[in-house]
Design an enzyme around this catalytic site. Structure first.
Site, mmCIF file in Angstrom:
data_model
loop_
_atom_site.group_PDB
_atom_site.id
_atom_site.type_symbol
_atom_site.label_atom_id
_atom_site.label_comp_id
_atom_site.label_asym_id
_atom_site.label_seq_id
_atom_site.Cartn_x
_atom_site.Cartn_y
_atom_site.Cartn_z
ATOM 1 N N CYS A 158 -59.910 -12.536 26.483
ATOM 2 C CA CYS A 158 -58.485 -12.186 26.475
ATOM 3 C C CYS A 158 -58.152 -11.769 25.182
ATOM 4 O O CYS A 158 -58.469 -12.362 24.091
ATOM 5 C CB CYS A 158 -57.427 -13.074 27.016
ATOM 6 S SG CYS A 158 -56.047 -12.332 27.171
ATOM 7 N N SER A 198 -55.362 -12.290 23.622
ATOM 8 C CA SER A 198 -54.171 -13.087 23.100
ATOM 9 C C SER A 198 -55.108 -13.853 22.134
ATOM 10 O O SER A 198 -54.720 -14.526 21.211
ATOM 11 C CB SER A 198 -53.569 -13.974 24.239
ATOM 12 O OG SER A 198 -52.730 -13.113 25.079
ATOM 13 N N HIS A 200 -55.895 -12.156 19.124
ATOM 14 C CA HIS A 200 -54.541 -12.185 18.265
ATOM 15 C C HIS A 200 -54.480 -13.540 17.254
ATOM 16 O O HIS A 200 -54.098 -13.454 16.260
ATOM 17 C CB HIS A 200 -53.217 -12.119 18.992
ATOM 18 C CG HIS A 200 -53.103 -10.693 19.443
ATOM 19 N ND1 HIS A 200 -52.268 -10.579 20.606
ATOM 20 C CD2 HIS A 200 -53.711 -9.563 19.269
ATOM 21 C CE1 HIS A 200 -52.342 -9.079 21.013
ATOM 22 N NE2 HIS A 200 -53.218 -8.577 20.142
ATOM 23 N N HIS A 211 -57.717 -19.328 27.142
ATOM 24 C CA HIS A 211 -56.609 -19.766 27.938
ATOM 25 C C HIS A 211 -56.596 -19.253 29.361
ATOM 26 O O HIS A 211 -55.716 -19.183 30.042
ATOM 27 C CB HIS A 211 -55.387 -19.346 27.211
ATOM 28 C CG HIS A 211 -55.327 -17.956 27.170
ATOM 29 N ND1 HIS A 211 -56.055 -17.092 26.091
ATOM 30 C CD2 HIS A 211 -54.726 -16.987 27.797
ATOM 31 C CE1 HIS A 211 -55.869 -15.987 26.328
ATOM 32 N NE2 HIS A 211 -55.089 -15.804 27.272
ATOM 33 N N CYS A 259 -54.970 -15.611 33.656
ATOM 34 C CA CYS A 259 -54.068 -14.891 32.787
ATOM 35 C C CYS A 259 -54.125 -13.327 33.328
ATOM 36 O O CYS A 259 -52.827 -13.001 33.615
ATOM 37 C CB CYS A 259 -54.702 -14.819 31.118
ATOM 38 S SG CYS A 259 -53.577 -14.075 30.050
HETATM 39 ZN ZN LIG Z 1 -54.710 -13.892 28.397
#
Ligand SMILES: [Zn+2]
Ligand SMILES: [Zn+2]
Length: 366
Positions: A40, A42, A45, A61, A168
């Site tokens: 993902c 995130s 990031h 996650h 997610c």
């Molecule tokens: Zn995510």
């Protein structure tokens, strides 16, 4: 115990695969054998430093797995249960939980952002040094210790490989259509971005009975992909998108527009696609510190509603089992969302492909 994990030792460096020390679950925690974990943005990031987080850290996650051991005081989850991990654990008691806004729960936010368990301590060590758990989940690992509040027990009769996505992208996207925006039968929908979240919004809109579902992406390969998941038309970013959307909506614009990427310029374009009285839902997370210019005179005069959607406004304990039922019934297609499968050792290649826009979703399987 020892477990293999993808560690981010320094911001801006590739993930490295290492054996790390994992302490067993303390009271109120579980040891989960990770079966699959999605790749993902995130996590990226964190790796790129756009999200500030304590390091070294084990990210990951969007995981699903099987409970391997339970800590003291965990009475309602047992060894062998199938679980999907939830990156926004909710306490059920705070101001927001009492108002059915689980994704805004304020009780555990400090621990989650500190990269610790809910009691503020950590379970991972590498070369004697503390390693943090991103979102308290640290799922880029064969095993992870997670808080009871961060797992949702789901039915045991469907394979978990695709189910990881529910944790997610699918919750974020399907939830944005179903819960944040509340798309109704027959309404027109535009979705900007056909990655994991965008495709999930398309599926959510389809499940809500939307009429037109117009998807937009930059890559021509996404045209058949968008259509496969329920888009009635797929436009390229190079098209005159406002003109085409008006053409499809009797000249007015769409009832609902969703931005699934988190790019300010795309969010600004998205607002121009909503009809007067329509709703723009922002489901893509823009990097912290960026800002979007929305013309307030238009918002006022046209009564445009702009909504933020964090984790699709879902209540994971209630909604993950529902999403798994839709998957088992063949109404929510998770399998085809998994563009490629990777081994943990291939995680850097998985992120390269994600950043290149080659994937709906890449999934690491163990
Ligand atoms: Zn995510
Ligand atoms: Zn709460």
């Amino acid at each position: 115990m020892k477990t293999k994990a993808a560690i981010l030792e320094r911001v801006g460096e590739p993930f490295r695969i290492e054996e790390v020390e994992l302490e067993g679950p303390r009271a109120g925690e579980l040891l989960v054998k990770i079966v699959a974990v999605g790749v993902c943005h995130s996590d990226w990031h964190v790796a790129s430093g756009m999200t500030k987080h304590p390091i070294p850290v084990v990210a990951g996650h969007e995981g699903a797995g099987v409970v391997h051991a339970v800590g003291e005081g965990v009475g309602d989850v047992k060894v062998g249960d199938h679980v999907i991990l939830n990156w926004a654990p909710a306490c059920g008691r705070c101001f927001y939980c009492r108002r059915d806004r689980a994704s805004l729960c304020e009780t555990y936010t400090p621990a989650i952002w500190a990269g610790t368990m809910l009691d503020g301590t950590t379970r991972l060590k590498w070369r004697g040094e503390t390693v943090y758990s991103y979102s308290g989940l640290a799922s880029f690992a064969e095993f992870s210790v997670v808080p009871r509040e961060s797992v949702v027990v789901v039915r045991g009769d469907v394979a978990l490989e695709s189910a990881a996505l529910v944790g997610c992208a699918v919750a974020t996207g399907v939830g944005a259509a179903m819960f944040t925006a509340g798309v109704r039968a027959g309404e027109s929908v535009v979705v900007l971005g056909c990655g994991g979240v965008g495709i999930s919004i398309i599926q959510g809109a389809r499940l809500c009975g939307a009429g037109q579902i117009i998807a937009v992406d930059t890559r021509v390969e996404k045209i058949p992909v968008g259509r496969h998941f329920g888009a009635t038309s797929v436009l390229m970013a190079s098209d005159d998108i406002p003109a085409v959307v008006r053409h499809h909506t009797d000249g007015r614009g769409a009832d609902h527009v969703f931005e699934a990427i988190g790019v300010p310029a795309v969010q600004e374009l998205a607002m121009r696609l909503a009809r007067p009285g329509g709703t723009l839902t922002l489901a893509g997370l823009a990097p912290m510190g960026t800002a979007t210019n929305f013309p307030s005179a238009v918002i006022t005069r046209e009564e445009i509603t702009i909504k933020g959607s964090y984790y699709g406004t879902v209540n994971p304990q209630r909604d993950f089992p529902m999403l798994m039922d839709l998957y088992a019934a063949g109404k929510l297609d998770l399998d085809d969302m998994v563009t490629r499968r990777y081994r943990l050792e291939e995680i850097n290649e998985a992120y390269r492909a994600m950043l290149a826009g080659e994937l709906v979703r890449g999934v690491i399987v163990f």
